[in-house]
Design an enzyme around this catalytic site. Sequence first.
Site, PDB file in Angstrom:
ATOM      1  N   ARG A  51     -29.938 -28.598  15.029  1.00  0.00           N
ATOM      2  CA  ARG A  51     -30.693 -28.641  13.773  1.00  0.00           C
ATOM      3  C   ARG A  51     -31.638 -29.829  13.867  1.00  0.00           C
ATOM      4  O   ARG A  51     -31.593 -30.617  14.816  1.00  0.00           O
ATOM      5  CB  ARG A  51     -29.791 -28.674  12.520  1.00  0.00           C
ATOM      6  CG  ARG A  51     -28.463 -29.336  12.625  1.00  0.00           C
ATOM      7  CD  ARG A  51     -28.482 -30.803  12.856  1.00  0.00           C
ATOM      8  NE  ARG A  51     -29.324 -31.508  11.928  1.00  0.00           N
ATOM      9  CZ  ARG A  51     -29.856 -32.688  12.120  1.00  0.00           C
ATOM     10  NH1 ARG A  51     -29.636 -33.347  13.265  1.00  0.00           N
ATOM     11  NH2 ARG A  51     -30.629 -33.274  11.223  1.00  0.00           N
ATOM     12  N   GLY A  52     -32.494 -29.967  12.821  1.00  0.00           N
ATOM     13  CA  GLY A  52     -33.544 -30.985  12.875  1.00  0.00           C
ATOM     14  C   GLY A  52     -34.802 -30.321  13.416  1.00  0.00           C
ATOM     15  O   GLY A  52     -34.758 -29.661  14.471  1.00  0.00           O
ATOM     16  N   ALA A  53     -35.922 -30.510  12.703  1.00  0.00           N
ATOM     17  CA  ALA A  53     -37.115 -29.701  12.990  1.00  0.00           C
ATOM     18  C   ALA A  53     -37.593 -29.774  14.450  1.00  0.00           C
ATOM     19  O   ALA A  53     -37.746 -28.728  15.100  1.00  0.00           O
ATOM     20  CB  ALA A  53     -38.235 -30.077  12.019  1.00  0.00           C
ATOM     21  N   ARG A  90     -34.722 -20.058  11.040  1.00  0.00           N
ATOM     22  CA  ARG A  90     -34.749 -21.047   9.940  1.00  0.00           C
ATOM     23  C   ARG A  90     -36.194 -21.159   9.445  1.00  0.00           C
ATOM     24  O   ARG A  90     -37.091 -21.463  10.224  1.00  0.00           O
ATOM     25  CB  ARG A  90     -34.201 -22.405  10.385  1.00  0.00           C
ATOM     26  CG  ARG A  90     -32.682 -22.384  10.552  1.00  0.00           C
ATOM     27  CD  ARG A  90     -32.091 -23.766  10.582  1.00  0.00           C
ATOM     28  NE  ARG A  90     -31.923 -24.335   9.253  1.00  0.00           N
ATOM     29  CZ  ARG A  90     -31.567 -25.606   9.034  1.00  0.00           C
ATOM     30  NH1 ARG A  90     -31.374 -26.424  10.053  1.00  0.00           N
ATOM     31  NH2 ARG A  90     -31.420 -26.060   7.814  1.00  0.00           N
ATOM     32  N   GLN A 195     -25.124 -34.738   7.168  1.00  0.00           N
ATOM     33  CA  GLN A 195     -25.802 -35.123   8.422  1.00  0.00           C
ATOM     34  C   GLN A 195     -25.894 -36.637   8.566  1.00  0.00           C
ATOM     35  O   GLN A 195     -25.907 -37.154   9.684  1.00  0.00           O
ATOM     36  CB  GLN A 195     -27.217 -34.533   8.476  1.00  0.00           C
ATOM     37  CG  GLN A 195     -27.277 -33.042   8.704  1.00  0.00           C
ATOM     38  CD  GLN A 195     -27.391 -32.281   7.406  1.00  0.00           C
ATOM     39  OE1 GLN A 195     -26.878 -32.709   6.368  1.00  0.00           O
ATOM     40  NE2 GLN A 195     -28.033 -31.135   7.429  1.00  0.00           N
ATOM     41  N   ASP A 236     -39.494 -31.758   7.687  1.00  0.00           N
ATOM     42  CA  ASP A 236     -39.370 -30.428   8.303  1.00  0.00           C
ATOM     43  C   ASP A 236     -40.691 -29.691   8.347  1.00  0.00           C
ATOM     44  O   ASP A 236     -40.926 -28.860   9.219  1.00  0.00           O
ATOM     45  CB  ASP A 236     -38.324 -29.602   7.564  1.00  0.00           C
ATOM     46  CG  ASP A 236     -36.947 -30.124   7.914  1.00  0.00           C
ATOM     47  OD1 ASP A 236     -36.524 -31.116   7.299  1.00  0.00           O
ATOM     48  OD2 ASP A 236     -36.335 -29.577   8.848  1.00  0.00           O
ATOM     49  N   ASN A 246     -38.450 -32.112   3.280  1.00  0.00           N
ATOM     50  CA  ASN A 246     -37.378 -32.702   4.096  1.00  0.00           C
ATOM     51  C   ASN A 246     -36.054 -32.403   3.401  1.00  0.00           C
ATOM     52  O   ASN A 246     -36.017 -31.779   2.335  1.00  0.00           O
ATOM     53  CB  ASN A 246     -37.604 -34.212   4.282  1.00  0.00           C
ATOM     54  CG  ASN A 246     -36.668 -34.790   5.340  1.00  0.00           C
ATOM     55  OD1 ASN A 246     -36.576 -34.248   6.435  1.00  0.00           O
ATOM     56  ND2 ASN A 246     -35.964 -35.854   5.020  1.00  0.00           N
ATOM     57  N   LYS A 247     -34.987 -32.836   4.014  1.00  0.00           N
ATOM     58  CA  LYS A 247     -33.638 -32.550   3.519  1.00  0.00           C
ATOM     59  C   LYS A 247     -33.511 -32.778   2.012  1.00  0.00           C
ATOM     60  O   LYS A 247     -34.028 -33.758   1.482  1.00  0.00           O
ATOM     61  CB  LYS A 247     -32.657 -33.455   4.293  1.00  0.00           C
ATOM     62  CG  LYS A 247     -31.198 -33.322   3.931  1.00  0.00           C
ATOM     63  CD  LYS A 247     -30.680 -31.906   3.958  1.00  0.00           C
ATOM     64  CE  LYS A 247     -30.917 -31.211   5.284  1.00  0.00           C
ATOM     65  NZ  LYS A 247     -30.808 -29.721   5.164  1.00  0.00           N
TER      66      LYS A 247
HETATM   67  O1  MRU Z   1     -30.937 -28.884   7.772  1.00  0.00           O
HETATM   68  P1  MRU Z   1     -31.282 -29.835   8.892  1.00  0.00           P
HETATM   69  O2  MRU Z   1     -30.143 -30.695   9.316  1.00  0.00           O
HETATM   70  O3  MRU Z   1     -31.954 -29.138  10.050  1.00  0.00           O
HETATM   71  O4  MRU Z   1     -32.373 -30.792   8.240  1.00  0.00           O
HETATM   72  C1  MRU Z   1     -32.944 -31.785   9.028  1.00  0.00           C
HETATM   73  C2  MRU Z   1     -33.850 -32.670   8.283  1.00  0.00           C
HETATM   74  O5  MRU Z   1     -34.107 -32.488   7.114  1.00  0.00           O
HETATM   75  C3  MRU Z   1     -34.533 -33.728   9.075  1.00  0.00           C
HETATM   76  O6  MRU Z   1     -34.786 -34.850   8.277  1.00  0.00           O
HETATM   77  C4  MRU Z   1     -35.870 -33.181   9.609  1.00  0.00           C
HETATM   78  O7  MRU Z   1     -35.667 -32.005  10.326  1.00  0.00           O
HETATM   79  C5  MRU Z   1     -36.585 -34.152  10.444  1.00  0.00           C
HETATM   80  S1  MRU Z   1     -35.761 -34.464  11.934  1.00  0.00           S
HETATM   81  C6  MRU Z   1     -36.643 -35.495  12.904  1.00  0.00           C
END
Ligand code: MRU
Length: 344
Positions: A51-53, A90, A195, A236, A246-247
């Site tokens: 996970r993470g963009a 996603r 996370q 994201d 973002n999250k």
């Molecule tokens: O749902 P996730 O864990 O994929 O969400 C991740 C985030 O919101 C991160 O902050 C974002 O992807 C940036 S990661 C460098």
Amino acid sequence: MIINGQPYRTVWMDDEAIKTIDQTLLPGRFEIVSLHDHHEVARSIESMIIRGAPAIGAMGAYGLAQAVSQLDRGDLDEIESLKQFFHATRPTAYDLTHALNTVFDKIAREADLPAMQQAAIKAAEAYADQSVEACRKIGELGNQLIRDGAVILTHCNAGALATVDYGTALAVVRVAHYEGKNITVYVDETRPRLQGAKLTAWELSQESIKHLIIADNAAGYYMQKGEIDIVITGADRIAANGDAANKIGTYEKAVLARANDVPFYIAAPISTIDFRCDSGEHIPIEERDESEVLIIDGKRIAPMDSRARNPAFDITPAEYIEGIITEKGIFKPAEIKLLASGNV
Ligand code: MRU
């Protein structure tokens, strides 16, 4: 990133399979999983093994390359439908779209399948390498914002685990730490999937970077007391006007930061910017299963008849963002349009 004293990337490919760290098991267990086909790759993204963009982007690039390399025959239409298949995993993270398009464009230049297969693997490797380099640069540039002794608040995990290496917000933290600055990271736990508490804290522990986990609802308290110098999160998807997804919970941190005169920064590679999206209201927001809110580590925490809602992301309007730290420099939200041409 250093794990148990060894350097690792979050995702890579060898002759046998695509490899990634299973993030659903951290911090309790460190395990590498092998993904052998496009179904396994898609499942790894949907289930948040990865996970993470930017990390999802690199996985998409490798996934498409692997899928193309497994075709016996096929044409561009078939490869286009594989691209759409990965794209659906996603919806919010723009890096996935960017990565799939980058690899697809390289494939489309070739005339026959063997040449397409070679080009796909080469493009995926190059994509991952460029992603690492972008994050390294974000760390170097963002470090200018960090004073010795700074307390940095971050939300979710924008670390090496969320990218191919270094991270975005945590790249800034890493460089400041490597330069010997005495920093402390306040880590929002980041409900519902935690996370922050599970992944960010683990990454920082692995490199002995001073940090404290706080409950999500404690961030305002510490900002009001003047204990936070700067807030840095990842993103994201960033719209052309600088609004950033973002999250979930990022928006409220940005509003609290403004109310308490704490600068709020987004750290993100240019691959996260969706120049065709005018503003945050057009960014698709993923809603995940209610079980992520109702159940923690296998244990139900709410009454059996209670229901829940679970948006995975929110939008921070550009007006709350002091700057966006990219690999090409630190920009005001209104300036990021300049990056669209690729000439900056
Ligand atoms: O749902 P996730 O864990 O994929 O969400 C991740 C985030 O919101 C991160 O902050 C974002 O992807 C940036 S990661 C460098």
